[in-house]
Design a protein around this motif. Structure first.
Motif, PDB file in Angstrom:
ATOM      1  N   ALA A   1       0.846  -1.201   0.000  1.00 54.16           N
ATOM      2  CA  ALA A   1       0.000   0.000   0.000  1.00 54.16           C
ATOM      3  C   ALA A   1       0.875   1.242   0.000  1.00 54.16           C
ATOM      4  O   ALA A   1       2.001   1.236   0.506  1.00 54.16           O
ATOM      5  N   CYS A   2       0.361   2.305  -0.582  1.00 54.53           N
ATOM      6  CA  CYS A   2       1.110   3.565  -0.614  1.00 54.53           C
ATOM      7  C   CYS A   2       0.145   4.731  -0.407  1.00 54.53           C
ATOM      8  O   CYS A   2      -1.061   4.612  -0.648  1.00 54.53           O
ATOM      9  N   SER A   3       0.676   5.842   0.033  1.00 51.33           N
ATOM     10  CA  SER A   3      -0.162   7.006   0.310  1.00 51.33           C
ATOM     11  C   SER A   3       0.582   8.281  -0.027  1.00 51.33           C
ATOM     12  O   SER A   3       1.821   8.300  -0.106  1.00 51.33           O
ATOM     13  N   ARG A   4      -0.208   9.341  -0.205  1.00 54.86           N
ATOM     14  CA  ARG A   4       0.394  10.639  -0.528  1.00 54.86           C
ATOM     15  C   ARG A   4      -0.612  11.753  -0.241  1.00 54.86           C
ATOM     16  O   ARG A   4      -1.827  11.548  -0.350  1.00 54.86           O
ATOM     17  N   MET A   5      -0.107  12.908   0.126  1.00 61.06           N
ATOM     18  CA  MET A   5      -0.937  14.102   0.262  1.00 61.06           C
ATOM     19  C   MET A   5      -0.937  14.837  -1.074  1.00 61.06           C
ATOM     20  O   MET A   5       0.103  14.932  -1.740  1.00 61.06           O
ATOM     21  N   VAL A   6      -2.095  15.330  -1.469  1.00 66.56           N
ATOM     22  CA  VAL A   6      -2.199  16.072  -2.722  1.00 66.56           C
ATOM     23  C   VAL A   6      -3.057  17.306  -2.491  1.00 66.56           C
ATOM     24  O   VAL A   6      -4.004  17.273  -1.703  1.00 66.56           O
ATOM     25  N   THR A   7      -2.710  18.382  -3.160  1.00 65.60           N
ATOM     26  CA  THR A   7      -3.462  19.633  -3.036  1.00 65.60           C
ATOM     27  C   THR A   7      -4.309  19.838  -4.279  1.00 65.60           C
ATOM     28  O   THR A   7      -3.781  19.871  -5.401  1.00 65.60           O
ATOM     29  N   VAL A   8      -5.620  19.961  -4.090  1.00 68.00           N
ATOM     30  CA  VAL A   8      -6.548  20.210  -5.191  1.00 68.00           C
ATOM     31  C   VAL A   8      -6.839  21.696  -5.258  1.00 68.00           C
ATOM     32  O   VAL A   8      -7.150  22.325  -4.237  1.00 68.00           O
ATOM     33  N   GLU A   9      -6.752  22.256  -6.460  1.00 66.33           N
ATOM     34  CA  GLU A   9      -6.961  23.686  -6.644  1.00 66.33           C
ATOM     35  C   GLU A   9      -8.193  23.938  -7.508  1.00 66.33           C
ATOM     36  O   GLU A   9      -8.603  23.091  -8.303  1.00 66.33           O
ATOM     37  N   GLN A  10      -8.761  25.124  -7.343  1.00 63.94           N
ATOM     38  CA  GLN A  10      -9.952  25.494  -8.106  1.00 63.94           C
ATOM     39  C   GLN A  10      -9.624  25.627  -9.582  1.00 63.94           C
ATOM     40  O   GLN A  10      -8.588  26.179  -9.966  1.00 63.94           O
ATOM     41  N   ASP A  11     -10.515  25.081 -10.419  1.00 62.49           N
ATOM     42  CA  ASP A  11     -10.410  25.185 -11.882  1.00 62.49           C
ATOM     43  C   ASP A  11      -9.110  24.587 -12.410  1.00 62.49           C
ATOM     44  O   ASP A  11      -8.606  25.006 -13.461  1.00 62.49           O
TER      45      ASP A  11
END
Length: 205
Positions: A123-133
Motif C-alpha cells: 500500500a502507498c499514500s500521498r498528500m495532494v493539493t486540489v486547486e480550483q479550476d
C-alpha cells in the motif's frame, strides 16, 4: 407588535453549514443569531473556508422575522488518480472513492490524503493539493510483493512472520529475509529464517 424595536425590529439571521455571518460588513455570528436591525436595506453575507461566499440584499420591514442566507457553495476541483496497478482501490481522506484509473470531479479544494491498496502490492499514500479550476493529476507507483505460503502436517498451528501473526495464505512480502516462529499445542516451538525470493514462495515445516 411582536419583536419590534424603535425604528426597526429583531430579526433572526441564519445559514446552513455554520458559516460566519456578516451584516452590513460586520461579523455578527456563526450559523445563526437574532439581532436588532433598523428598517431599510441591509447587506447579508455568509462565509466558510473553501467556499464561495453567499450574499444577498434584504429590505427589513415590520413583517421581516427571519433572513435565510443561502449556504456558501463549496469550491471544487478535479483529481485524477493513476497507478501502475489497474484496479487498485483508492481511499481519499479515509473513504473509498473508487479504483484506478480514477477521475474525481467536484472534490473540495485543499489538501487530501490519498491511499492506494491492491492485493499483491505494498500500500502507498500521498498528500495532494486540489486547486480550483485545475485538473490535478496524481500518479502513484505501487511496489510488487511476493506471495508466500507455509505448509505443515499439523492441523492447528500458529505462525508469526517478522512478529506479525499470519492467519491466511498466501501472505505478500517484499523480497528479503524474515524471522519465522511456528507454535502448535503439543509440539516444541520452531524458529527459523525464511528467505523470500521473486515468484511463488512455498515453505514446508
Amino acid at each position: 407588535p411582536l419583536d419590534l424595536v424603535e425604528n426597526g425590529r429583531a430579526v433572526t439571521v441564519r445559514s446552513d453549514g455554520n458559516p460566519l455571518i456578516y451584516v452590513d460588513g460586520a461579523l455578527v455570528a456563526r450559523g445563526e443569531t437574532t439581532i436588532d436591525l433598523a428598517y431599510g436595506a441591509h447587506a447579508f453575507r455568509a462565509e466558510r473556508s473553501g467556499c464561495v461566499p453567499s450574499e444577498m440584499l434584504v429590505m427589513v420591514t415590520s413583517d421581516t422575522e427571519q433572513v435565510v442566507i443561502p449556504a456558501p457553495e463549496t469550491i471544487t476541483g478535479v483529481l485524477a488518480v493513476n497507478s501502475n496497478v489497474e484496479g487498485a482501490e483508492v481511499d481519499i481522506d479515509g473513504k473509498l472513492a473508487g479504483k484506478t484509473p480514477l477521475n474525481i470531479k467536484n472534490l473540495p479544494v485543499g489538501d487530501h490524503y490519498v491511499y492506494l491498496s491492491a492485493e499483491g502490492y505494498a500500500a502507498c499514500s500521498r498528500m495532494v493539493t486540489v486547486e480550483q479550476d485545475v485538473d490535478t493529476e496524481l500518479t502513484m507507483e505501487m511496489e510488487k510483493l511476493e506471495p508466500v505460503s507455509i505448509r505443515t502436517n499439523v492441523s492447528s498451528w500458529e505462525v508469526t512472520i517478522d512478529k506479525e501473526r499470519v492467519s491466511e495464505y498466501p501472505v505478500y512480502l517484499r523480497k528479503g529475509t524474515y524471522p519465522v516462529s511456528i507454535t502448535a499445542q503439543g509440539y516444541k516451538p520452531l524458529k527459523k529464517t525464511m528467505v523470500v525470493k521473486e515468484g511463488n514462495n512455498v515453505y514446508g515445516v
